[in-house]
Scaffold this active site. Structure first.
Site, PDB file in Angstrom:
ATOM      1  N   ASP A 187      28.600   4.862  15.458  1.00  0.00           N
ATOM      2  CA  ASP A 187      28.792   3.853  16.508  1.00  0.00           C
ATOM      3  C   ASP A 187      30.286   3.681  16.748  1.00  0.00           C
ATOM      4  O   ASP A 187      30.977   2.980  16.028  1.00  0.00           O
ATOM      5  CB  ASP A 187      28.162   2.522  16.103  1.00  0.00           C
ATOM      6  CG  ASP A 187      28.192   1.496  17.250  1.00  0.00           C
ATOM      7  OD1 ASP A 187      29.019   1.660  18.173  1.00  0.00           O
ATOM      8  OD2 ASP A 187      27.394   0.558  17.214  1.00  0.00           O
ATOM      9  N   HIS A 192      34.789  -2.644  17.579  1.00  0.00           N
ATOM     10  CA  HIS A 192      34.781  -2.809  16.133  1.00  0.00           C
ATOM     11  C   HIS A 192      36.030  -2.261  15.448  1.00  0.00           C
ATOM     12  O   HIS A 192      36.111  -2.284  14.215  1.00  0.00           O
ATOM     13  CB  HIS A 192      33.525  -2.144  15.554  1.00  0.00           C
ATOM     14  CG  HIS A 192      32.269  -2.600  16.220  1.00  0.00           C
ATOM     15  ND1 HIS A 192      31.805  -3.896  16.127  1.00  0.00           N
ATOM     16  CD2 HIS A 192      31.397  -1.936  17.034  1.00  0.00           C
ATOM     17  CE1 HIS A 192      30.684  -4.006  16.838  1.00  0.00           C
ATOM     18  NE2 HIS A 192      30.432  -2.843  17.398  1.00  0.00           N
ATOM     19  N   ILE A 207      35.235  -7.135  15.585  1.00  0.00           N
ATOM     20  CA  ILE A 207      34.112  -7.714  14.863  1.00  0.00           C
ATOM     21  C   ILE A 207      33.328  -6.615  14.153  1.00  0.00           C
ATOM     22  O   ILE A 207      33.414  -5.443  14.496  1.00  0.00           O
ATOM     23  CB  ILE A 207      33.178  -8.498  15.806  1.00  0.00           C
ATOM     24  CG1 ILE A 207      32.543  -7.574  16.856  1.00  0.00           C
ATOM     25  CG2 ILE A 207      33.938  -9.652  16.467  1.00  0.00           C
ATOM     26  CD1 ILE A 207      31.503  -8.273  17.737  1.00  0.00           C
ATOM     27  N   GLY A 210      26.898  -5.307  14.429  1.00  0.00           N
ATOM     28  CA  GLY A 210      25.684  -6.043  14.101  1.00  0.00           C
ATOM     29  C   GLY A 210      24.762  -5.229  13.210  1.00  0.00           C
ATOM     30  O   GLY A 210      24.116  -5.763  12.297  1.00  0.00           O
TER      31      GLY A 210
END
Length: 284
Positions: A187, A192, A207, A210
């Protein structure tokens, strides 16, 4: 409108051959924080090839199939990645995942919902090998600013927690570099890793994925409630209720019974701010 719901739903499913080996599994587990303490037999099941088993959430990255970012290139979808958040994820396991193999992954846009100020895309993937089905998964993708065309709002399910204290509560630290390691499993969303991109998306710093929190949570459930047996997991779903920043600590609360483990996850340093909600692991 950048999302053409009719075109996206009518598009033919896309199939691709995917493959993985023990190194992919080990890298994924390390990206979830496995391997500490490094010589703990319970951790060696995630890190040492001679003892390796596969956490079922590996299905979200196996073979770097359609994935979340790849699904956003489906016909009828043309959106800005800075407006995208992962809203929820579910996996159904048909049998334990092998430490290496080849499979055919078939993916499609299963639903497009109009939430008013946002759209929700449901990206469905199914994988099968020569022995039959392996897993099915749904990713719910929240796209800010793309709703309001008068479409179906979709379901709004909430999972009520038992009216008692959790059976187990554990805390898991998120390393400062964890998002950088996890993204090596496929990903590559710059949200990120790139501080400038994160600011464009409304965050003061990158961040955590998820799906990294998702995998960390399943590992905690397997390790503390299911006796470390990944083969007992039948399905796993969650709703992403808030973000996690690298360096924070996750507080994972679990209620077990009747072949189900209900879970909530919060960020300790932000006064137990919600991270995962409506989370359920069904098991044998």
């Amino acid at each position: 409108m950048p999302i053409d719901a009719a075109k996206a739903l009518a598009a033919e499913p896309r199939s691709a051959e995917i493959a993985w080996d023990h190194k992919d599994v080990q890298l994924y587990h390390l990206g979830l924080g496995a391997g500490s303490p490094a010589t703990d037999p319970a951790e060696l099941r995630y890190t040492l090839e001679s003892r390796l088993h596969v956490l079922p959430s590996f299905a979200t990255v196996a073979g770097a199939g359609m994935g979340v970012v790849g699904g956003l290139s489906a016909p009828g979808i043309d959106i800005d990645l800075a407006a995208v958040l992962h809203g929820g994820q579910s996996i159904t396991l048909h049998r334990p995942l092998p430490t290496g193999g080849r499979a055919v992954s078939t993916s499609r846009v299963a639903a497009v919902y109009d939430k008013g100020k946002a759209a929700v895309l449901v990206l469905r993937s199914e994988a099968a090998d020569d022995e039959g089905p392996l897993w099915s998964s749904d990713a719910q993708i929240f796209v800010r600013g793309e709703g309001g065309w008068g479409g179906d709002r979709g379901p709004s399910e909430r999972l009520e927690l038992p009216e008692r204290a959790p059976d187990r509560t554990v805390e898991r630290a998120v390393r400062e570099d964890q998002a950088l390691l996890y993204r090596l499993s496929g990903d590559w969303n710059p949200l990120h890793a790139d501080p400038d991109f994160a600011k464009l998306a409304g965050f003061d710093r990158p961040i955590l994925h998820g799906l990294c929190t998702y995998g960390m949570t399943l590992k905690a459930v397997v390790d503390t409630v299911l006796d470390g047996d990944v083969a007992r997991v039948r399905s796993y779903r969650t709703r992403f209720a808030g973000v996690v920043f690298p360096g924070e600590t996750l507080r994972i609360r679990m209620w077990a019974g009747g072949g189900r483990v209900q879970v909530t996850v919060t960020a300790v340093e932000r006064d137990d701010a919600p991270v995962l909600a409506d989370t359920l692991v069904e098991h044998a």
